[in-house]
Enzyme design. Structure first.
Site, PDB file in Angstrom:
ATOM      1  N   GLY A  14      32.803  38.050 -10.454  1.00  0.00           N
ATOM      2  CA  GLY A  14      32.595  37.297  -9.140  1.00  0.00           C
ATOM      3  C   GLY A  14      34.468  36.816  -8.135  1.00  0.00           C
ATOM      4  O   GLY A  14      34.852  37.369  -8.444  1.00  0.00           O
ATOM      5  N   ASP A  38      28.632  37.501 -21.549  1.00  0.00           N
ATOM      6  CA  ASP A  38      27.337  36.267 -20.840  1.00  0.00           C
ATOM      7  C   ASP A  38      28.114  35.238 -21.842  1.00  0.00           C
ATOM      8  O   ASP A  38      27.943  35.183 -23.094  1.00  0.00           O
ATOM      9  CB  ASP A  38      26.237  36.642 -21.968  1.00  0.00           C
ATOM     10  CG  ASP A  38      25.065  35.930 -20.923  1.00  0.00           C
ATOM     11  OD1 ASP A  38      25.264  34.421 -20.642  1.00  0.00           O
ATOM     12  OD2 ASP A  38      24.098  36.568 -21.270  1.00  0.00           O
ATOM     13  N   VAL A  39      28.086  33.953 -21.357  1.00  0.00           N
ATOM     14  CA  VAL A  39      28.716  32.741 -21.636  1.00  0.00           C
ATOM     15  C   VAL A  39      27.654  32.110 -22.171  1.00  0.00           C
ATOM     16  O   VAL A  39      27.724  30.797 -23.068  1.00  0.00           O
ATOM     17  CB  VAL A  39      29.894  31.897 -20.755  1.00  0.00           C
ATOM     18  CG1 VAL A  39      30.754  32.602 -20.791  1.00  0.00           C
ATOM     19  CG2 VAL A  39      29.099  31.357 -19.400  1.00  0.00           C
ATOM     20  N   TYR A 127      22.575  21.723  -9.837  1.00  0.00           N
ATOM     21  CA  TYR A 127      24.033  23.018 -10.410  1.00  0.00           C
ATOM     22  C   TYR A 127      24.762  21.481 -10.813  1.00  0.00           C
ATOM     23  O   TYR A 127      25.792  21.796 -11.617  1.00  0.00           O
ATOM     24  CB  TYR A 127      24.010  23.488  -8.540  1.00  0.00           C
ATOM     25  CG  TYR A 127      25.015  24.466  -8.441  1.00  0.00           C
ATOM     26  CD1 TYR A 127      25.487  25.049  -9.573  1.00  0.00           C
ATOM     27  CD2 TYR A 127      26.438  23.621  -7.821  1.00  0.00           C
ATOM     28  CE1 TYR A 127      26.853  25.571  -8.804  1.00  0.00           C
ATOM     29  CE2 TYR A 127      27.116  24.127  -8.118  1.00  0.00           C
ATOM     30  CZ  TYR A 127      28.280  25.499  -8.343  1.00  0.00           C
ATOM     31  OH  TYR A 127      29.343  25.700  -8.122  1.00  0.00           O
TER      32      TYR A 127
HETATM   33  N1  LIG Z   1      31.464  29.646  -4.037  1.00  0.00           N
HETATM   34  C1  LIG Z   1      31.081  28.317  -4.100  1.00  0.00           C
HETATM   35  O1  LIG Z   1      31.354  27.308  -2.782  1.00  0.00           O
HETATM   36  C2  LIG Z   1      32.214  26.827  -5.065  1.00  0.00           C
HETATM   37  C3  LIG Z   1      32.718  25.691  -4.755  1.00  0.00           C
HETATM   38  C4  LIG Z   1      33.101  24.909  -5.930  1.00  0.00           C
HETATM   39  C5  LIG Z   1      32.670  25.992  -7.173  1.00  0.00           C
HETATM   40  N2  LIG Z   1      32.818  26.973  -7.851  1.00  0.00           N
HETATM   41  C6  LIG Z   1      33.443  27.447  -9.045  1.00  0.00           C
HETATM   42  O2  LIG Z   1      33.946  27.862  -9.371  1.00  0.00           O
HETATM   43  C7  LIG Z   1      33.792  29.288 -10.300  1.00  0.00           C
HETATM   44  C8  LIG Z   1      33.585  30.802  -9.613  1.00  0.00           C
HETATM   45  O3  LIG Z   1      32.506  30.900  -8.291  1.00  0.00           O
HETATM   46  P1  LIG Z   1      32.677  31.760  -6.910  1.00  0.00           P
HETATM   47  O4  LIG Z   1      32.462  31.181  -5.424  1.00  0.00           O
HETATM   48  O5  LIG Z   1      33.578  32.997  -7.538  1.00  0.00           O
HETATM   49  O6  LIG Z   1      30.678  32.418  -7.577  1.00  0.00           O
HETATM   50  P2  LIG Z   1      30.673  33.598  -8.363  1.00  0.00           P
HETATM   51  O7  LIG Z   1      30.919  35.372  -6.763  1.00  0.00           O
HETATM   52  O8  LIG Z   1      28.984  33.678  -8.093  1.00  0.00           O
HETATM   53  O9  LIG Z   1      31.048  34.128  -9.436  1.00  0.00           O
HETATM   54  C9  LIG Z   1      30.598  33.630 -10.804  1.00  0.00           C
HETATM   55  C10 LIG Z   1      30.566  34.825 -11.881  1.00  0.00           C
HETATM   56  O10 LIG Z   1      29.878  34.312 -12.645  1.00  0.00           O
HETATM   57  C11 LIG Z   1      29.297  35.341 -12.947  1.00  0.00           C
HETATM   58  N3  LIG Z   1      28.222  34.535 -14.085  1.00  0.00           N
HETATM   59  C12 LIG Z   1      26.873  33.838 -14.100  1.00  0.00           C
HETATM   60  N4  LIG Z   1      26.228  34.156 -14.577  1.00  0.00           N
HETATM   61  C13 LIG Z   1      26.710  33.995 -16.333  1.00  0.00           C
HETATM   62  C14 LIG Z   1      26.953  33.715 -17.752  1.00  0.00           C
HETATM   63  N5  LIG Z   1      26.057  33.641 -17.967  1.00  0.00           N
HETATM   64  N6  LIG Z   1      27.968  33.974 -18.235  1.00  0.00           N
HETATM   65  C15 LIG Z   1      29.056  35.056 -17.992  1.00  0.00           C
HETATM   66  N7  LIG Z   1      29.398  35.021 -16.312  1.00  0.00           N
HETATM   67  C16 LIG Z   1      28.497  34.479 -15.689  1.00  0.00           C
HETATM   68  C17 LIG Z   1      28.335  35.739 -12.186  1.00  0.00           C
HETATM   69  O11 LIG Z   1      27.987  37.243 -12.440  1.00  0.00           O
HETATM   70  P3  LIG Z   1      26.424  37.998 -11.380  1.00  0.00           P
HETATM   71  O12 LIG Z   1      26.087  37.107 -10.316  1.00  0.00           O
HETATM   72  O13 LIG Z   1      26.331  39.131 -11.994  1.00  0.00           O
HETATM   73  O14 LIG Z   1      25.728  36.823 -12.258  1.00  0.00           O
HETATM   74  C18 LIG Z   1      29.962  35.305 -11.015  1.00  0.00           C
HETATM   75  O15 LIG Z   1      29.917  37.053 -11.088  1.00  0.00           O
HETATM   76  C19 LIG Z   1      32.439  28.863 -10.209  1.00  0.00           C
HETATM   77  O16 LIG Z   1      32.739  27.839 -11.877  1.00  0.00           O
HETATM   78  C20 LIG Z   1      31.577  27.790  -9.618  1.00  0.00           C
HETATM   79  O17 LIG Z   1      30.940  27.123  -9.958  1.00  0.00           O
HETATM   80  C21 LIG Z   1      32.040  27.636  -6.608  1.00  0.00           C
END
Ligand SMILES: NC(=O)c1ccc[n+]([C@@H]2O[C@H](COP(=O)([O-])OP(=O)(O)OC[C@H]3O[C@@H](n4cnc5c(N)ncnc54)[C@H](OP(=O)(O)O)[C@@H]3O)[C@@H](O)[C@H]2O)c1
Length: 283
Positions: A14, A38-39, A127
């Site tokens: 991610g 897969d968590v 979410y």
């Molecule tokens: N983006 C934001 O604005 C934002 C804001 C606040 C907090 N966060 C938090 O920051 C963290 C990182 O998010 P990010 O922005 O880097 O988003 P991201 O690019 O969507 O990264 C999340 C990763 O988790 C993977 N994932 C999905 N389902 C999974 C599973 N069952 N087991 C293991 N991995 C899985 C996804 O893989 P696939 O894509 O291949 O499914 C993706 O690579 C997350 O916890 C998110 O909730 C994000």
């Protein structure tokens, strides 16, 4: 301090996961992406954490499709809440600490000042509820990092979308009634590393500094790219057609109070990494 030798990163494919793996590149870091781990699969998580035997698990893996979560709550809770339970269980069995990344969307956005770590949560969306469920799985020795509006080099994000559409001359109507703190993956990953290495448990709000709206941010992106910011027009959330399935907080700025009051230097104003990212994307 400095006792972290081996780090396991979930969701390593991610946007943030990739930056976290880079931030620990001088250590023994194992990044597992969604395909590799897969968590939601308890056996797989216990096996992986046992095999890697990390000191710290940085748990970034999550289902981050905010609107998608709204129509499939079971999947949202399976990945974001139950998945975090599995990671915490695996970490306990091997004596590791967890750093879990959560979101500003655990708040309802009705506040008139930035949220501190001790404010009461009240998520509006599936979410947000599922990420809050994950928060509740942590143990007192673990670290909870809440962040917001994440952008960076990797993956899809707001800055990249605006830049692409502006360069193509597409019309841009962007909401001007949601306020928050843009945060950039490299800066966030560096702070996650620090909190892990210094073994700081508890809740930390970690964002770049400065509060803005999506509309203002879009105009800044377009102006920094040397294009005409007037091509970005404001729209109210209620006027979006079609409306987005998941409600968003109208004000979700996070006061990084635990860092500030603890004497830890805060991340830069968001304009600094924004300018850096735009230069990189245009190069
Ligand atoms: N983006 C934001 O604005 C934002 C804001 C606040 C907090 N966060 C938090 O920051 C963290 C990182 O998010 P990010 O922005 O880097 O988003 P991201 O690019 O969507 O990264 C999340 C990763 O988790 C993977 N994932 C999905 N389902 C999974 C599973 N069952 N087991 C293991 N991995 C899985 C996804 O893989 P696939 O894509 O291949 O499914 C993706 O690579 C997350 O916890 C998110 O909730 C994000």
């Amino acid at each position: 301090m400095g006792s972290v030798k081996r780090v396991l990163v979930t969701g390593a494919g991610g946007a943030l996961g990739r930056a976290v793996v880079s931030a620990f590149d001088d250590k023994d870091v194992v990044g597992l992406d969604h395909v590799q781990l897969d968590v939601a699969d308890r056996d797989a998580v216990l096996q992986a954490v046992g095999a890697v035997a990390p000191d710290v698990v940085v748990h970034t893996g999550a289902w981050t499709d905010v609107d998608g979560c709204e129509s499939d709550p079971d999947r949202a809770f399976r990945v974001n809440a139950l998945g975090t339970r599995h990671v915490v269980e695996g970490a306990r069995l091997t004596g590791a600490r967890v750093v879990y990344v959560s979101t500003d969307y655990v708040f309802d956005g009705l506040a008139s000042r930035p949220y501190v770590e001790w404010d009461v949560t009240n998520p509006l969306s599936v979410y947000g509820r599922s990420k809050l469920g994950g928060e509740h799985e942590l143990h007192p020795a673990d670290t909870l990092v809440r962040t917001s509006w994440v952008c960076g080099r990797h993956g899809r994000n707001f800055v990249k979308t605006i830049l692409t559409r502006a360069r193509e001359g597409q019309p841009l109507r962007v909401v001007d009634d949601q306020h928050g703190c843009p945060t950039f993956t490299d800066d966030l990953a560096a702070m996650i590393r620090r909190l892990a290495v210094e073994r700081r448990p508890g809740v930390y709000h970690v964002t770049n500094q400065g509060v803005t709206t999506w509309f203002q941010l879009a105009r800044e992106v377009v102006a920094m790219a040397g294009l005409d910011p007037e091509q970005v027009l404001p729209v109210a959330t209620a006027e979006l057609d079609p409306p987005r399935p998941a409600p968003r907080p109208r004000f979700s700025a996070l006061d990084n109070a635990a860092l500030r009051l603890g004497g830890v230097a805060l991340l830069d104003d968001y304009h600094v990494p924004l300018e850096r990212l735009i230069k990189e994307l245009l190069a």
